[in-house]
Design an enzyme around this catalytic site. Structure first.
Site, PDB file in Angstrom:
ATOM      1  N   CYS A  16       0.872  -1.181   0.000  1.00  0.00           N
ATOM      2  CA  CYS A  16       0.000   0.000   0.000  1.00  0.00           C
ATOM      3  C   CYS A  16       0.902   1.222   0.000  1.00  0.00           C
ATOM      4  O   CYS A  16       2.024   1.164   0.486  1.00  0.00           O
ATOM      5  CB  CYS A  16      -0.896   0.028   1.241  1.00  0.00           C
ATOM      6  SG  CYS A  16      -2.297  -1.088   1.150  1.00  0.00           S
ATOM      7  N   SER A  17       0.386   2.325  -0.524  1.00  0.00           N
ATOM      8  CA  SER A  17       1.214   3.527  -0.627  1.00  0.00           C
ATOM      9  C   SER A  17       1.435   4.222   0.707  1.00  0.00           C
ATOM     10  O   SER A  17       2.439   4.882   0.915  1.00  0.00           O
ATOM     11  CB  SER A  17       0.583   4.525  -1.600  1.00  0.00           C
ATOM     12  OG  SER A  17       0.545   3.940  -2.885  1.00  0.00           O
TER      13      SER A  17
END
Length: 198
Positions: A9-10
């Protein structure tokens, strides 16, 4: 032959839930949680700690699974580099419903499809970035304050401040410190930066 999973995930776990990817990885054949590498980094970042750990540990005949190609990378060049790496190591890559078995020769159609997928992933990322920049510029033009508020010592939970002495003395490590204070490691790092600089 081991099946490894990679999910990304960012932003950190407080903002984006990575558990859906973990469940999907299990459905795709990653049965052992200890073989799942989790990362909270942008897909545009080439040097990622967990991805590198995974690439360092895989052996000939192993499988790397991600829910989609963009979880591994949002860069077409890096995707091509990973495919080349898989060919040399004779690995199998699974990106959701796409299986690329590099233990044998990849047919030209699959190779082209992967490169096209990489191009679209990079295009999507660039379009999102452009929209965000445009939105920020528009908000600033209207006089709005943009960005996260600055974290101060007053924003840090008291328990984190109280236990800092134990951490500084070496009585607890950072992982235990985060668990005892019920915060994530990335959040603890932010708090420590403020405490140390303050």
């Amino acid at each position: 032959m081991t099946v490894y999973g990679y999910c990304r995930c960012s932003t950190n776990e407080e903002k984006q839930d990575i558990s859906r990817q973990e469940r999907d990885l299990k459905a795709l054949g990653v049965m052992d949680k200890k073989h799942v590498y989790k990362e909270y980094e942008s897909g545009t970042k080439v040097h990622r700690v967990e991805l590198q750990k995974l690439l360092d540990i895989v052996k000939e005949g192993d499988t790397i699974v991600a829910t989609e190609a963009s979880r591994i990378t949002r860069s077409t060049k890096q995707l091509c580099d990973i495919i080349d790496f898989a060919k040399k190591k004779k690995l199998c890559l699974i990106f959701g419903s796409i299986k690329v078995d590099c233990r044998k020769d990849i047919d030209p159609m699959t190779n082209a499809f992967l490169q096209i997928a990489g191009v679209f992933s990079e295009l999507e990322r660039n379009m999102i970035s452009q929209r965000v920049k445009s939105g920020v510029a528009n908000a600033r033009a209207k006089g709005k304050i943009v960005g996260r508020p600055t974290l101060t010592i007053k924003d840090i939970p008291q328990k984190v401040k109280d236990m800092y002495g134990l951490y500084k003395q070496g009585a607890i490590n950072k992982t235990d410190y985060a668990k005892l204070c019920n915060v994530s490691r990335p959040t603890l790092d932010k708090y420590l930066k403020v405490i140390i600089e303050g």
